[in-house]
Scaffold this active site. Structure first.
Site, PDB file in Angstrom:
ATOM      1  N   SER A 139      99.575  22.414  48.635  1.00 40.65           N
ATOM      2  CA  SER A 139     100.206  21.635  47.564  1.00 40.65           C
ATOM      3  C   SER A 139     101.366  20.777  48.072  1.00 40.65           C
ATOM      4  O   SER A 139     101.980  20.044  47.293  1.00 40.65           O
ATOM      5  CB  SER A 139     100.724  22.567  46.468  1.00 40.65           C
ATOM      6  OG  SER A 139     101.716  23.444  46.983  1.00 40.65           O
ATOM      7  N   TYR A 140     101.697  20.852  49.356  1.00 40.48           N
ATOM      8  CA  TYR A 140     102.824  20.084  49.878  1.00 40.48           C
ATOM      9  C   TYR A 140     102.447  18.621  50.045  1.00 40.48           C
ATOM     10  O   TYR A 140     101.516  18.281  50.774  1.00 40.48           O
ATOM     11  CB  TYR A 140     103.296  20.653  51.212  1.00 40.48           C
ATOM     12  CG  TYR A 140     104.040  21.970  51.125  1.00 40.48           C
ATOM     13  CD1 TYR A 140     104.431  22.481  49.892  1.00 40.48           C
ATOM     14  CD2 TYR A 140     104.366  22.684  52.270  1.00 40.48           C
ATOM     15  CE1 TYR A 140     105.116  23.685  49.813  1.00 40.48           C
ATOM     16  CE2 TYR A 140     105.059  23.881  52.198  1.00 40.48           C
ATOM     17  CZ  TYR A 140     105.429  24.381  50.965  1.00 40.48           C
ATOM     18  OH  TYR A 140     106.107  25.573  50.889  1.00 40.48           O
ATOM     19  N   GLY A 141     103.218  17.773  49.396  1.00 42.10           N
ATOM     20  CA  GLY A 141     102.955  16.342  49.388  1.00 42.10           C
ATOM     21  C   GLY A 141     102.809  15.879  47.949  1.00 42.10           C
ATOM     22  O   GLY A 141     102.113  16.506  47.153  1.00 42.10           O
TER      23      GLY A 141
END
Length: 369
Positions: free
Chosen positions: A97-99
């Site tokens: 989920s990073y971004g």
């Protein structure tokens, strides 16, 4: 902060004004030469893995909203990765989920690119331990969907298997029926050889005992538990979780060891960070004077920075801190937390000062009991 992602790191600023000015970080030349900051036998075990006593987090890599990421930063992020690896850091934490927005998954893509382009000795991609967290999105309702999420991460990273596959948060508080499918997904990842070890994030002690028991019944060891852990997060629940981890042989990975930057000494009530963090800082900083003064005094005695002392405290507590890095200067400062230890007296001084603080760090909204 009302964020579904774990908050594993904060920026580590390196200049400050007023009474909280910090010592200079260790000479960059020594770090760039790759002089050993810790001995090989000082690595720690996370299940079958042997990892550096500190890792680095990559939440900022792709996050424009909170950390101001721009693609023009990628060259320096590559330098950050290279410098860390050359100095013995082999654990890098990320998440699917990073971004933000179109950059969703950017952190994983960058890590994969940096591994491939690393100009240094590396026998295989397994030399770098990538710990990815898989989001418990409401549409991930089956174990197969969770396994598919793992395969998508591997595709972005362009590696064959992960070091640690982690469940990003528990759904026990709001969708308990979904949880078993996610646990089964972890089992399948492990059985298919997609991950070398299994971990969780944002689990409290009670829920941790439940998943540990379930995974054990399926023949899968639970190797790590990632939780917010710092001098601003040492409440009864955190310490109970640490005790449970120790009793079960689970390694605690400490995210946000610098309290999103509050323990660096840079910020004051009249000098707040930009963006959403300023609201939280405005609430907590007014009560941190005793702790920040204690950090500064110990840092001066040790010839270290306040950030290095705060990270070293996490190491002394038997955790693996994963501060975040955005610049080479961040890496240089954070590496200075290795190769030495606070004395038991200094650890006690810091904890006493922390307990005096009237306000503690806000826990992740998905943290379970």
């Amino acid at each position: 902060m009302a964020l579904p992602a774990a908050m594993p790191f904060a920026p580590q600023p390196h200049t400050s004004g007023g009474s909280l000015r910090r010592p200079s970080p260790p000479p960059a030349a020594a770090l760039r030469l790759g002089l050993p900051l810790f001995w090989p036998w000082e690595k720690v075990k996370v299940g079958p893995l042997s990892v550096s006593p500190m890792g680095f987090g990559t939440w900022a890599w792709g996050n424009q909203l909170l950390w101001g990421y721009q693609e023009s930063m990628d060259n320096e992020l590559q330098e950050c990765f290279d410098l860390a690896l050359k100095n013995g850091i082999n654990l890098f934490d990320t998440a699917d989920s990073y971004g933000t927005g179109r950059l969703n998954g950017q952190s994983e893509r960058l890590l994969g690119k940096f591994i491939r382009e690393f100009e240094g000795p590396m026998k295989s991609p397994d030399d770098v331990i990538i710990a990815t967290k898989f989001a418990a999105y409401p549409w991930r309702l089956t174990s197969g969907q969770f396994v598919s999420a793992c395969k998508s991460s591997l595709e972005r990273l362009q590696i064959d298997r992960l070091g640690i596959g982690q469940l990003h948060w528990s759904t026990a508080n709001y969708a308990p029926l979904q949880e078993r499918a996610l646990w089964d997904g972890l089992v399948e990842m492990y059985e298919k050889g997609l991950v070398r070890a299994v971990g969780v994030s944002n689990y409290g002690p009670k829920q941790l005992l439940k998943i540990h028991g379930y995974l054990a019944s399926r023949g899968v060891p639970l190797s790590s538990a990632q939780v917010q852990f710092s001098l601003l997060s040492i409440g009864d629940e955190q310490m109970e979780l640490k005790t449970v981890c120790d009793s079960l042989g689970i390694r605690l990975i400490a995210y946000s060891p610098l309290g999103l930057g509050m323990l660096t000494g840079k910020y004051t009530t009249s000098n707040l960070p930009s963006g959403p963090r300023s609201v939280l800082f405005r609430q907590i900083l007014p009560g941190l004077e005793s702790l920040l003064i204690c950090l500064k005094n110990i840092a001066q005695r040790k010839g270290k920075t306040m950030s290095q002392v705060a990270i070293n405290w996490c190491i002394c507590k038997g955790t693996i801190p994963i501060p975040g890095v955005k610049t080479v200067r961040h890496v240089e400062d954070n590496l200075g937390a290795l190769g030495w230890r606070l004395s038991p007296t200094e650890v006690s001084e810091l904890e006493a000062a922390a307990m005096e603080s009237p306000n503690k760090m806000v826990q992740n909204i998905f943290q379970t009991a």
